[in-house]
Design an enzyme around this catalytic site. Structure first.
Site, PDB file in Angstrom:
ATOM      1  CD  GLU A  27      14.795  33.008 -27.906  1.00  0.00           C
ATOM      2  OE1 GLU A  27      14.430  33.045 -26.442  1.00  0.00           O
ATOM      3  OE2 GLU A  27      16.091  33.346 -27.536  1.00  0.00           O
ATOM      4  CD  GLU A  42      17.533  27.625 -23.594  1.00  0.00           C
ATOM      5  OE1 GLU A  42      17.232  28.355 -24.072  1.00  0.00           O
ATOM      6  OE2 GLU A  42      18.768  28.087 -23.022  1.00  0.00           O
TER       7      GLU A  42
END
Length: 267
Positions: A144, A140
Site C-alpha cells: 500500500e 491478506e
C-alpha cells in the site's frame, strides 16, 4: 456475477479497529483445494473479464470516502487505469476504482508493475485478500502506497484478521513519479516482499504467514477519517490515477513467465 456485497473486501485494519468481522475458525492447510488460479501474466492490452471482476456500487465502510465505480476502471494504451474523481456516486461524493480476480491463488510469486496516484489521503494498493464474505477467515498480503508520502510503500499481512505486521520500505524517486516493480513470494514457511527486485521484508514466523488462497486486487481509494495513517485528505480538483502495466502470478516450481520476472533471478 451480481454486484452484491459478497464481493466487498472487508478492510480490517488492526490499529484502528474499523470493524470486527465474525471470523470463521482457521482450517488446516488445504490450500490445493481452495486454489483454482493457474499461473498467468496480464499486460492489460484489454480487460479480461473472465479473469477480473470490477467492483461497482458500494464502499467498504465509513472510513472510505468514495464509492467503487466501474466508470473509474479503464484500459489506455496497454495500461490499466484506476481513477479517483469528485463525482457523487452512491453514498459518497467521490468515485474510485478497484478490480479483483474471479479466482483465488495460493502459494507462489505475485508481481505487479505500476505507478501510484498522487494526493494525501489516497491509498494505491496491490494486495491479495480472502475473508468472511467468501466463507473463509480474513487473510491478506499487502503493498500500500499512502499518498501522504509516495516515497515509501507499506507492506503488511493479516492472518485470521490479525495484522500489526506493517513495515515501510523506500521507493526510490517516488512511487507516483514512475513505474516500479512490486513482488511477494508466498511459501508455506516464508513470505518475502520485494521492491524493484530488492528484498525489503522477510517473514519466517508461521503465525505471521497466511495460509488461505486469496484473490488478487488493485484498488485506489480515499479517506476523510484515517488521516493519521493515510494523511489529511486533500483533493487537488483533478482526477487522481493509479496506472498498472503488468501483473503476474507464478505457481511454485514453474519457470519464470517473462524476462523481467523476479522468479528468473531467485533460487
Amino acid at each position: 456475477m451480481t454486484t452484491s456485497k459478497s464481493h466487498v473486501r472487508v478492510f480490517g485494519l488492526v490499529s484502528i479497529a474499523l470493524m470486527s468481522a465474525c471470523v470463521l475458525p482457521q482450517l488446516g492447510s488445504a490450500q490445493d483445494a481452495q486454489s483454482t488460479g493457474a499461473s498467468f501474466v496480464d499486460n492489460f492490452q484489454r480487460l479480461d473479464t473472465s479473469r477480473w471482476y470490477i467492483s461497482d456500487g458500494w464502499n467498504n465502510g465509513a472510513h472510505q470516502n468514495c464509492t467503487w465505480s466501474r466508470k473509474q476502471v479503464s484500459i489506455k494504451d496497454g495500461v490499466l487505469e484506476l481513477g479517483f474523481v469528485h463525482a457523487k456516486t452512491g453514498e459518497r461524493d467521490y468515485a474510485c476504482g478497484e478490480i479483483q480476480t474471479m479466482k483465488r491463488y495460493g502459494y507462489g510469486t505475485y508481481e505487479a508493475r505500476y505507478r501510484t496516484a498522487t494526493g494525501s489521503g489516497l491509498n494505491s494498493a496491490f494486495f491479495t485478500y480472502i475473508g468472511p464474505a467468501d466463507k473463509k477467515p480474513h487473510d491478506e498480503i499487502d503493498f500500500e502506497v499512502l499518498g501522504k508520502n509516495a516515497g515509501q510503500v507499506q507492506v503488511n499481512q493479516y492472518i485470521s484478521a490479525k495484522g500489526g505486521n506493517e513495515k515501510l520500505a523506500p521507493v526510490a524517486g517516488g512511487a507516483d513519479q514512475g513505474f516500479n516493480d512490486y513482488a511477494f513470494v508466498w511459501e508455506k514457511d516464508r513470505l518475502r516482499y520485494f521492491v524493484n527486485g530488492k528484498l525489503v521484508q522477510e517473514v519466517t514466523d508461521p503465525s505471521k504467514i497466511p495460509t488461505n488462497a486469496q484473490k488478487i486486487f488493485f484498488s485506489l481509494w480515499g479517506t476523510d477519517t484515517l488521516s493519521g495513517w493515510m494523511g489529511k485528505f486533500a483533493y487537488s480538483g483533478e482526477p487522481a490515477i493509479m496506472q498498472i502495466k503488468r501483473v503476474a502470478f507464478t505457481a511454485p516450481g514453474e519457470k519464470c513467465l517473462f524476462p523481467e520476472s523476479i522468479t528468473c533471478k531467485l533460487d
